[in-house]
Design an enzyme around this catalytic site. Structure first.
Site, PDB file in Angstrom:
ATOM      1  N   ASN A   1     -16.029 -11.198 -34.777  1.00 17.35           N
ATOM      2  CA  ASN A   1     -14.568 -11.270 -34.754  1.00 17.35           C
ATOM      3  C   ASN A   1     -14.143 -12.735 -34.811  1.00 17.35           C
ATOM      4  O   ASN A   1     -14.320 -13.470 -33.841  1.00 17.35           O
ATOM      5  CB  ASN A   1     -14.067 -10.587 -33.476  1.00 17.35           C
TER       6      ASN A   1
ATOM      7  N   HIS B   1      -7.923  -6.618 -39.676  1.00 17.71           N
ATOM      8  CA  HIS B   1      -8.538  -7.616 -38.795  1.00 17.71           C
ATOM      9  C   HIS B   1      -9.904  -7.086 -38.358  1.00 17.71           C
ATOM     10  O   HIS B   1     -10.042  -5.934 -37.942  1.00 17.71           O
ATOM     11  CB  HIS B   1      -7.633  -7.880 -37.591  1.00 17.71           C
TER      12      HIS B   1
ATOM     13  N   CYS C   1      -4.946 -12.962 -33.638  1.00 14.76           N
ATOM     14  CA  CYS C   1      -5.705 -12.276 -34.693  1.00 14.76           C
ATOM     15  C   CYS C   1      -4.864 -11.820 -35.881  1.00 14.76           C
ATOM     16  O   CYS C   1      -5.404 -11.513 -36.941  1.00 14.76           O
ATOM     17  CB  CYS C   1      -6.451 -11.084 -34.102  1.00 14.76           C
TER      18      CYS C   1
HETATM   19  O1  UT7 Z   1      -9.432  -9.211 -31.740  1.00 14.54           O
HETATM   20  C1  UT7 Z   1      -8.462  -9.051 -30.746  1.00 14.54           C
HETATM   21  C2  UT7 Z   1      -8.185  -7.595 -30.509  1.00 14.54           C
HETATM   22  N1  UT7 Z   1      -9.264  -7.031 -29.748  1.00 14.54           N
HETATM   23  C3  UT7 Z   1      -9.755  -5.826 -30.026  1.00 14.54           C
HETATM   24  O2  UT7 Z   1      -9.327  -5.177 -30.947  1.00 14.54           O
HETATM   25  C4  UT7 Z   1     -10.836  -5.304 -29.092  1.00 14.54           C
HETATM   26  C5  UT7 Z   1     -10.685  -3.827 -28.819  1.00 14.54           C
HETATM   27  N2  UT7 Z   1     -11.705  -3.342 -27.921  1.00 14.54           N
HETATM   28  C6  UT7 Z   1     -13.004  -3.158 -28.281  1.00 14.54           C
HETATM   29  O3  UT7 Z   1     -13.377  -3.439 -29.400  1.00 14.54           O
HETATM   30  C7  UT7 Z   1     -13.960  -2.563 -27.273  1.00 14.54           C
HETATM   31  O4  UT7 Z   1     -13.228  -2.080 -26.164  1.00 14.54           O
HETATM   32  C8  UT7 Z   1     -15.065  -3.555 -26.790  1.00 14.54           C
HETATM   33  C9  UT7 Z   1     -16.033  -3.820 -27.917  1.00 14.54           C
HETATM   34  C10 UT7 Z   1     -14.423  -4.856 -26.333  1.00 14.54           C
HETATM   35  C11 UT7 Z   1     -15.830  -2.948 -25.624  1.00 14.54           C
HETATM   36  O5  UT7 Z   1     -16.384  -1.673 -26.006  1.00 14.54           O
HETATM   37  P1  UT7 Z   1     -16.168  -0.381 -25.085  1.00 14.54           P
HETATM   38  O6  UT7 Z   1     -16.844   0.713 -25.743  1.00 14.54           O
HETATM   39  O7  UT7 Z   1     -14.685  -0.249 -24.834  1.00 14.54           O
HETATM   40  O8  UT7 Z   1     -16.931  -0.789 -23.764  1.00 14.54           O
HETATM   41  P2  UT7 Z   1     -16.373  -0.925 -22.268  1.00 14.54           P
HETATM   42  O9  UT7 Z   1     -15.644  -2.193 -22.065  1.00 14.54           O
HETATM   43  O10 UT7 Z   1     -15.704   0.355 -21.863  1.00 14.54           O
HETATM   44  O11 UT7 Z   1     -17.742  -1.012 -21.463  1.00 14.54           O
HETATM   45  C12 UT7 Z   1     -18.638   0.128 -21.383  1.00 14.54           C
HETATM   46  C13 UT7 Z   1     -19.876  -0.298 -20.638  1.00 14.54           C
HETATM   47  C14 UT7 Z   1     -19.579  -0.975 -19.291  1.00 14.54           C
HETATM   48  O12 UT7 Z   1     -20.600  -0.602 -18.390  1.00 14.54           O
HETATM   49  P3  UT7 Z   1     -20.353   0.553 -17.300  1.00 14.54           P
HETATM   50  O13 UT7 Z   1     -19.220   0.072 -16.475  1.00 14.54           O
HETATM   51  O14 UT7 Z   1     -20.036   1.792 -18.069  1.00 14.54           O
HETATM   52  O15 UT7 Z   1     -21.649   0.602 -16.582  1.00 14.54           O
HETATM   53  C15 UT7 Z   1     -19.703  -2.428 -19.608  1.00 14.54           C
HETATM   54  O16 UT7 Z   1     -20.074  -3.199 -18.475  1.00 14.54           O
HETATM   55  O17 UT7 Z   1     -20.598  -1.252 -21.408  1.00 14.54           O
HETATM   56  C16 UT7 Z   1     -20.841  -2.416 -20.609  1.00 14.54           C
HETATM   57  N3  UT7 Z   1     -20.851  -3.576 -21.493  1.00 14.54           N
HETATM   58  C17 UT7 Z   1     -21.959  -3.990 -22.120  1.00 14.54           C
HETATM   59  N4  UT7 Z   1     -23.227  -3.548 -22.124  1.00 14.54           N
HETATM   60  C18 UT7 Z   1     -24.114  -4.204 -22.890  1.00 14.54           C
HETATM   61  C19 UT7 Z   1     -19.809  -4.382 -21.827  1.00 14.54           C
HETATM   62  N5  UT7 Z   1     -20.230  -5.323 -22.685  1.00 14.54           N
HETATM   63  C20 UT7 Z   1     -21.550  -5.118 -22.874  1.00 14.54           C
HETATM   64  C21 UT7 Z   1     -22.529  -5.760 -23.651  1.00 14.54           C
HETATM   65  N6  UT7 Z   1     -23.788  -5.275 -23.630  1.00 14.54           N
HETATM   66  N7  UT7 Z   1     -22.238  -6.828 -24.418  1.00 14.54           N
END
Ligand code: UT7
Length: 314
Positions: free
Chosen positions: A270, A240, A112
């Site tokens: 992204n 990014h 990225c």
């Molecule tokens: O470009 C390369 C560099 N990458 C980045 O900069 C990414 C950095 N990270 C992020 O942007 C975020 O961490 C994400 C967007 C990837 C994820 O968001 P988050 O707020 O950190 O969510 P999480 O992974 O902690 O998941 C929270 C909950 C989970 O459910 P439980 O375990 O709390 O029941 C996930 O299973 O959200 C659930 N979840 C979803 N729910 C609905 C994960 N993806 C989805 C989804 N729709 N698409």
């Protein structure tokens, strides 16, 4: 050593748009989750278009806007992590399509942060007298790496390309591309991975989120310092486009109250190495940034690698 500057920009996105509601038909997700956690409303996904098609379209537009001809280009650099072919590299394939004869042509993969790395190497080549006029492209077909059953990545990544024509500054003129601040944290390289012969992307989302929202703002300020500019003097900030919450957190800590903040992630998702030139090109096209405006570019992600520099708008 003569510095360099961006003369013109161009971008291309495949016409196929996937909304959050479209995705909710394929994986267990919903519009509210995606908008509130990532900020994405829609993204563009390539169907027939190859990575080379995307890169060539963007490059063609930048070249046309620059008023330069293919014959004047002597360096082509493509930042990408989604090239399928090992040979020819994407840069040679794009050069062939555009009828650019005998350029130095290479691909860079720092995921990225790729565009800022590519821009820096083009600037360095021009300063060293190894090139005069370069095409610097960020292009990705991230959809090739998505497991469409994995909601944690399927809603985030997308396809597109952005390009810049970069050329030597006249003797004595202020450089239009500032010194790069680059580096990586290789001990954390398992945080974003794209692995396998049919590569699939996965990431430790929360861990990368914390890293981006704590580590990047101080590094972005260092990039300004290297360019001899205060963040408060910036007219634009193009990070990014990973996540709207990350972009706003970094922008908040940067201290650039007059800067237009690129938020193209909302409409484009992204697109990894394509996200910065894509967002910058759109801001310039819409007239939100104008000639000479100082803009901080800052890429970060897989590696965990990062790079950024202050550039002057074409
Ligand atoms: O470009 C390369 C560099 N990458 C980045 O900069 C990414 C950095 N990270 C992020 O942007 C975020 O961490 C994400 C967007 C990837 C994820 O968001 P988050 O707020 O950190 O969510 P999480 O992974 O902690 O998941 C929270 C909950 C989970 O459910 P439980 O375990 O709390 O029941 C996930 O299973 O959200 C659930 N979840 C979803 N729910 C609905 C994960 N993806 C989805 C989804 N729709 N698409």
């Amino acid at each position: 050593m003569t510095g360099s500057r961006i003369v013109a920009l161009g971008h291309y996105q495949p016409p196929k748009v996937l909304t959050n509601d479209d995705l909710a038909l394929v994986v267990d997700t919903d519009d509210e989750w995606i908008r509130s956690r990532v900020g994405i409303r829609q993204r563009h996904i390539a169907e027939g278009e190859t990575l080379v098609d995307l890169a060539t379209e963007a490059a063609q537009k930048a070249l046309a806007a620059s008023g330069r001809t293919a014959a004047e280009i002597d360096l082509v650099v493509v930042a990408t992590c989604t090239a399928v072919e090992r040979s020819p590299n994407t840069a040679c394939a794009v050069a062939a399509r555009l009828g650019i004869s005998s350029p130095a042509a290479y691909d860079i993969n720092t995921v990225c942060s790729g565009f800022s790395y590519a821009l820096a190497t083009a600037d360095h080549a021009i300063r060293a007298g190894a090139a005069r006029t370069a095409l610097v492209i960020g292009a990705e077909r991230m959809s090739d790496t998505i497991d469409w059953a994995d909601r944690s990545t399927a809603v985030i990544f997308a396809d597109g390309a952005g390009a810049a024509v970069v050329e030597a500054q006249p003797e004595g003129a202020e450089p239009g591309i500032g010194p790069v601040l680059w580096g990586s944290e290789p001990e954390r390289s398992d945080a974003v991975v794209i692995t396998g012969w049919k590569p699939v992307i996965s990431q430790q989302g929360q861990s990368v989120f914390r890293w981006a929202t704590t580590r990047i703002a101080p590094l972005a300020r260092q990039a300004c310092e290297k360019a001899g500019i205060e963040p408060s003097e910036l007219k634009g900030f193009v990070a990014h486009q990973a996540n709207l919450r990350i972009i706003d957190a970094i922008a908040g800590k940067l201290g650039a109250p007059d800067a237009v903040i690129a938020r193209d992630v909302v409409d484009s998702g992204n697109t990894s190495a394509a996200s910065i030139p894509l967002a910058l090109s759109k801001l310039v096209e819409r007239g939100e940034l104008t000639t000479g405006d100082p803009v901080l570019l800052f890429g970060f992600g897989g590696g965990l690698a990062y790079a950024g520099q202050v550039v002057r708008c074409p």
